[in-house]
Design a protein around this motif. Structure first.
Motif, mmCIF file in Angstrom:
data_model
loop_
_atom_site.group_PDB
_atom_site.id
_atom_site.type_symbol
_atom_site.label_atom_id
_atom_site.label_comp_id
_atom_site.label_asym_id
_atom_site.label_seq_id
_atom_site.Cartn_x
_atom_site.Cartn_y
_atom_site.Cartn_z
ATOM 1 N N ASP A 196 0.126 5.434 0.413
ATOM 2 C CA ASP A 196 -0.783 6.559 0.605
ATOM 3 C C ASP A 196 -0.085 7.833 0.124
ATOM 4 O OD1 ASP A 196 -2.436 5.453 3.681
ATOM 5 O OD2 ASP A 196 -2.830 5.052 1.567
ATOM 6 N N LEU A 235 -5.590 12.620 0.411
ATOM 7 C CA LEU A 235 -4.865 11.364 0.521
ATOM 8 C C LEU A 235 -5.419 10.380 -0.519
ATOM 9 C CD1 LEU A 235 -2.585 10.823 2.536
ATOM 10 C CD2 LEU A 235 -4.198 9.497 3.904
ATOM 11 N N ASN A 258 0.831 -1.198 0.000
ATOM 12 C CA ASN A 258 0.000 0.000 0.000
ATOM 13 C C ASN A 258 0.867 1.249 0.000
ATOM 14 O OD1 ASN A 258 -0.823 1.943 2.614
ATOM 15 N ND2 ASN A 258 -2.317 1.923 0.951
ATOM 16 N N ARG A 267 -5.075 6.554 -1.996
ATOM 17 C CA ARG A 267 -4.568 5.233 -1.607
ATOM 18 C C ARG A 267 -4.334 4.368 -2.848
ATOM 19 N NH1 ARG A 267 -5.989 2.035 3.741
ATOM 20 N NH2 ARG A 267 -4.295 3.443 4.310
#
Length: 119
Positions: free
Chosen positions: A98, A105, A96, A107
């Motif tokens: 961000d 933000l 992941n 993702r």
């Protein structure tokens, strides 16, 4: 477009080790944090380990002392060193990222890599 490509998964015996890698590419504005999540069949996707832009790390209680997250900023690559693996670590592991983009933000996820711990 941000791309995350994981590698390093596989089959390992209990007590063994694996090292996962996640290479990030594309147009990345600013990385807020990166992390590894995992999802076993029938379960939700849970955080395993995370690392913030300043280098601060956090781990799930179940992996503390066994897993280590690290990041090579020059290569935009994230790693997860997994030692003393247990059958309950079996899952698909997802990378992941961000991203902080214009104050929001965003993702991003990799495609996942299977880790199987079995004798």
């Amino acid at each position: 477009q941000v791309q995350l490509v994981e590698s390093g998964g596989g089959l390992v015996q209990p007590g063994g080790s694996l090292r996962l890698s996640c290479a990030a590419s594309g147009s990345i504005f600013s990385i807020n944090s990166m992390g590894w999540y995992r999802q076993a069949p029938g379960n939700q996707r849970d955080l395993v380990a995370g690392i913030r832009s300043g280098g601060r790390t956090n781990y799930a209680d179940s992996v503390k002392g066994r897993f280590t997250i690290s990041r090579d900023n020059a290569k935009n690559t994230l790693y997860l060193q997994m030692n003393s693996l247990k059958p309950e670590d079996t899952a698909v592991y997802y990378c992941n990222l961000d991203e902080l983009r214009y104050g929001s933000l965003v993702r991003h996820w990799g495609q996942g890599t299977q880790v199987t711990v079995s004798s």
